[in-house]
Design an enzyme around this catalytic site. Structure first.
Site, PDB file in Angstrom:
ATOM      1  N   ASP A   2     104.357 -10.846 -38.843  1.00  0.00           N
ATOM      2  CA  ASP A   2     105.065 -10.435 -37.622  1.00  0.00           C
ATOM      3  C   ASP A   2     106.464 -11.040 -37.530  1.00  0.00           C
ATOM      4  O   ASP A   2     107.001 -11.211 -36.427  1.00  0.00           O
ATOM      5  CB  ASP A   2     104.261 -10.812 -36.366  1.00  0.00           C
ATOM      6  CG  ASP A   2     102.836 -10.296 -36.403  1.00  0.00           C
ATOM      7  OD1 ASP A   2     102.663  -9.095 -36.660  1.00  0.00           O
ATOM      8  OD2 ASP A   2     101.908 -11.089 -36.190  1.00  0.00           O
ATOM      9  N   GLU A   3     107.088 -11.323 -38.670  1.00  0.00           N
ATOM     10  CA  GLU A   3     108.410 -11.949 -38.648  1.00  0.00           C
ATOM     11  C   GLU A   3     109.552 -10.960 -38.408  1.00  0.00           C
ATOM     12  O   GLU A   3     110.677 -11.371 -38.123  1.00  0.00           O
ATOM     13  CB  GLU A   3     108.695 -12.686 -39.971  1.00  0.00           C
ATOM     14  CG  GLU A   3     107.729 -13.788 -40.310  1.00  0.00           C
ATOM     15  CD  GLU A   3     106.567 -13.290 -41.168  1.00  0.00           C
ATOM     16  OE1 GLU A   3     105.786 -14.129 -41.645  1.00  0.00           O
ATOM     17  OE2 GLU A   3     106.447 -12.055 -41.352  1.00  0.00           O
ATOM     18  N   LYS A  46     114.976 -13.016 -34.539  1.00  0.00           N
ATOM     19  CA  LYS A  46     114.704 -13.322 -33.134  1.00  0.00           C
ATOM     20  C   LYS A  46     115.366 -14.610 -32.643  1.00  0.00           C
ATOM     21  O   LYS A  46     114.812 -15.318 -31.790  1.00  0.00           O
ATOM     22  CB  LYS A  46     113.191 -13.371 -32.895  1.00  0.00           C
ATOM     23  CG  LYS A  46     112.523 -12.004 -32.999  1.00  0.00           C
ATOM     24  CD  LYS A  46     111.162 -11.990 -32.341  1.00  0.00           C
ATOM     25  CE  LYS A  46     110.657 -10.570 -32.154  1.00  0.00           C
ATOM     26  NZ  LYS A  46     109.387 -10.513 -31.408  1.00  0.00           N
ATOM     27  N   LYS A 101     110.008  -8.185 -40.762  1.00  0.00           N
ATOM     28  CA  LYS A 101     110.417  -7.747 -42.104  1.00  0.00           C
ATOM     29  C   LYS A 101     110.865  -6.295 -42.123  1.00  0.00           C
ATOM     30  O   LYS A 101     111.792  -5.922 -42.847  1.00  0.00           O
ATOM     31  CB  LYS A 101     109.241  -7.935 -43.085  1.00  0.00           C
ATOM     32  CG  LYS A 101     108.779  -9.357 -43.251  1.00  0.00           C
ATOM     33  CD  LYS A 101     107.572  -9.445 -44.177  1.00  0.00           C
ATOM     34  CE  LYS A 101     106.323  -8.844 -43.580  1.00  0.00           C
ATOM     35  NZ  LYS A 101     105.797  -9.574 -42.406  1.00  0.00           N
ATOM     36  N   GLY A 102     110.186  -5.458 -41.316  1.00  0.00           N
ATOM     37  CA  GLY A 102     110.468  -4.024 -41.347  1.00  0.00           C
ATOM     38  C   GLY A 102     111.902  -3.695 -41.007  1.00  0.00           C
ATOM     39  O   GLY A 102     112.485  -2.771 -41.572  1.00  0.00           O
ATOM     40  N   GLY A 145     118.347  -9.252 -31.949  1.00  0.00           N
ATOM     41  CA  GLY A 145     117.818  -8.207 -31.082  1.00  0.00           C
ATOM     42  C   GLY A 145     117.001  -7.233 -31.899  1.00  0.00           C
ATOM     43  O   GLY A 145     117.020  -7.266 -33.130  1.00  0.00           O
ATOM     44  N   GLY A 159     101.615  -4.258 -39.545  1.00  0.00           N
ATOM     45  CA  GLY A 159     102.347  -3.419 -38.616  1.00  0.00           C
ATOM     46  C   GLY A 159     103.819  -3.759 -38.619  1.00  0.00           C
ATOM     47  O   GLY A 159     104.195  -4.907 -38.380  1.00  0.00           O
ATOM     48  N   HIS A 160     104.680  -2.788 -38.916  1.00  0.00           N
ATOM     49  CA  HIS A 160     106.117  -3.007 -38.923  1.00  0.00           C
ATOM     50  C   HIS A 160     106.773  -2.102 -37.894  1.00  0.00           C
ATOM     51  O   HIS A 160     106.589  -0.888 -37.912  1.00  0.00           O
ATOM     52  CB  HIS A 160     106.696  -2.732 -40.314  1.00  0.00           C
ATOM     53  CG  HIS A 160     106.260  -3.727 -41.334  1.00  0.00           C
ATOM     54  ND1 HIS A 160     106.428  -3.540 -42.693  1.00  0.00           N
ATOM     55  CD2 HIS A 160     105.670  -4.936 -41.199  1.00  0.00           C
ATOM     56  CE1 HIS A 160     105.954  -4.588 -43.350  1.00  0.00           C
ATOM     57  NE2 HIS A 160     105.486  -5.430 -42.465  1.00  0.00           N
ATOM     58  N   GLN A 218     102.162  -8.634 -44.229  1.00  0.00           N
ATOM     59  CA  GLN A 218     101.733  -9.957 -43.797  1.00  0.00           C
ATOM     60  C   GLN A 218     102.732 -11.035 -44.272  1.00  0.00           C
ATOM     61  O   GLN A 218     103.917 -10.789 -44.277  1.00  0.00           O
ATOM     62  CB  GLN A 218     100.299 -10.275 -44.262  1.00  0.00           C
ATOM     63  CG  GLN A 218      99.233  -9.390 -43.657  1.00  0.00           C
ATOM     64  CD  GLN A 218      99.003  -8.123 -44.453  1.00  0.00           C
ATOM     65  OE1 GLN A 218      99.036  -8.112 -45.669  1.00  0.00           O
ATOM     66  NE2 GLN A 218      98.776  -7.037 -43.770  1.00  0.00           N
TER      67      GLN A 218
END
Length: 482
Positions: A69-70, A387, A72-73, A472, A96-97, A280
């Site tokens: 959840d960093e 973030k 990456k997408g 953002g 999930g991306h 992941q």
């Protein structure tokens, strides 16, 4: 016979397979993306119009450094505009991306690579990925309903393993069996599918071309599940219904099936640029993560080679993506976790709820001990800090820099023993925070001095440059610092 897509260009659709010219809809979208690309480069802070990403290598990988959840997408989506192929190498729909297009429209992807929004890119789902076809088709339908064409530019390895609904059922039964000691999986069937692969009774995408033997192979999976779990029940009608479903899936999937090992190898040989998207992150790696509270694949650098068939000698830039703080979903140790109001404030400010499950993420300060451990394993060439804007408004920010055991003795490496990890005491460095809203900042020098000091202190601690800073959710909310 496996489809040979080795000669496909990057602006392809199904009409190329039929020997005709690209359809007008494809070309129109390609042109639109090219215009967006030029505008995007100007926004990235390159005042002379020069692409700030041009120095990246022919083969570039983007990997997570924490517990997933960093973000990456987003970086993959941006870099995909400069690459011909975007490939997933491991994991499944538990990854999930969330990405945004030029108009700010949100797309939540799970199996399809994040490069799919770039109409020039060919997207590859590699052999290391486990594929749940109903979910895969649902994702494709959702994309195409919003004008993102997939046919002819999305391919799935014939060696990738099929994830069945029964794997998801088994996942839930396994978690229920563990009771209070549950792993906290997404219950998407990822672990059971990789287990089938490891004990060599799994079915692969290529098996869809042999429906005469498909039923017998699938029945073995059903019998194994029934023998293992008393609450798993099936009969011949259930099995027959599943086989009928997969006959339909086989016909629909056929245009997407390819020998992706050969395709990527040929593409590399002729100079195509290849971007690899990890699912992941390394702290969830089945070998290097906080086992057993991990995923069932290798989201670290080794998973690239085994999940795509790429030689290690061909890897170039490896970019690690880290949040400016730390989050994780599910159970397992989390040394820098913040309980109470501080953790909740980070969760709300960062919208920390899982893309795949919607579960609230646990939040805490940036953990340098874990980050250094991950950097050692992966050999990153640079980091993407995401973030940073979420920390705006805090009077101070902390960085976890040292672990100590219960006796106060410094621990020199990241512990594999969870009983040790769960009891570590964390030493923190405290830095001044900043009050300025930085979501509109696009130049590093425009960041508040306190924010720059935070970034630079992380660089000092991990001895790596931070080339990209997310401020953002939007595609243009990225500072390039090279």
């Amino acid at each position: 016979m496996t489809k040979d897509v080795s000669s496909l260009g990057t602006e392809t659709c199904l009409c190329f397979h039929l020997g005709s010219a690209p359809c007008s809809k494809i070309l129109a979208q390609v042109t639109q993306r090219e215009v967006g690309k030029v505008k995007k480069e100007d926004k990235d802070g390159s005042s002379d119009g020069e692409d700030p990403f041009k120095a990246l290598s022919q083969v570039c990988a983007v990997l997570g450094t924490q517990w997933g959840d960093e973000g990456k997408g987003k970086l993959v989506d941006i870099l995909a505009q400069r690459y011909d192929i975007v490939a997933r190498c491991q994991g499944g729909a538990n990854a999930g991306h969330t990405i945004y297009n030029d108009e700010g429209v949100k797309f939540a992807l799970h199996l399809v690579p994040s490069g799919i929004l770039n109409m020039q890119a060919v997207c590859v789902v590699g052999n290391g990925v486990v594929v749940h076809l109903p979910g895969f088709f649902k994702e494709i339908d959702g994309l195409e309903a919003r004008g993102v064409l997939c046919t002819g530019r999305l391919f799935v390895s014939d060696r990738a393993h099929l994830l069945f609904d029964l794997h998801q059922t088994v996942d839930g039964l396994r978690e229920a069996e563990l009771g209070g000691d549950m792993i906290g999986t997404t219950k998407r069937g990822i672990g059971p599918c990789y287990a089938s692969k490891a004990i060599r009774n799994g079915l692969r995408v290529g098996d869809l071309r042999h429906m005469d033997t498909f039923r017998g192979k699938l029945e073995i999976l059903f019998k194994d599940a029934a023998n293992r779990f008393k609450d798993f029940e099936y009969n011949d009608s259930v099995l027959d219904a599943e086989v009928e479903n997969y006959k339909k899936f086989a016909k629909r999937l056929e245009p997407y099936i390819a020998d992706t090992v050969q395709y990527i190898s040929n593409a590399y040989t002729v100079g195509k640029r290849i971007l690899i998207e990890g699912g992941q992150a390394t702290m969830l790696d089945v070998d290097f993560g906080t086992y057993p509270f991990v995923t069932s694949s290798n989201p670290s650098v080794g998973g690239i080679c085994t999940g795509l068939g790429i030689s290690p000698k061909r890897l170039g830039d490896i970019i690690g993506v880290a949040k400016a703080y730390t989050t994780r979903v599910g159970a397992g140790p989390f040394p820098t976790e913040l309980d109470g109001d501080q953790g909740e404030a980070l969760r709300v400010a960062g919208h920390e709820f899982g893309t795949t499950t919607g579960r609230p993420r646990r939040c805490g300060w940036l953990d340098i001990v874990a980050l250094n451990y991950v950097c050692t394993i992966n050999g990153f060439t640079a980091l993407n800090l995401t973030k940073l804007d979420v920390l705006s408004g805090l009077s101070e920010v902390k960085i976890g820099v040292t672990y100590r055991n219960a006796d106060g003795i410094r621990i020199r490496s990241f512990p594999s023993d969870l009983s040790v990890l769960e009891q570590v005491q964390v030493d923190y460095e405290v830095l001044p925070g900043w009050n300025k809203d930085i979501t509109d900042v696009r130049s590093y020098q425009e960041l508040p001095v306190e924010a720059r000091r935070y970034v630079e202190r992380i660089e000092e601690l991990v001895e790596l440059p931070i080339h990209y800073i997310g401020v953002g959710p939007g595609r243009d909310a990225l500072i390039v610092k090279v």
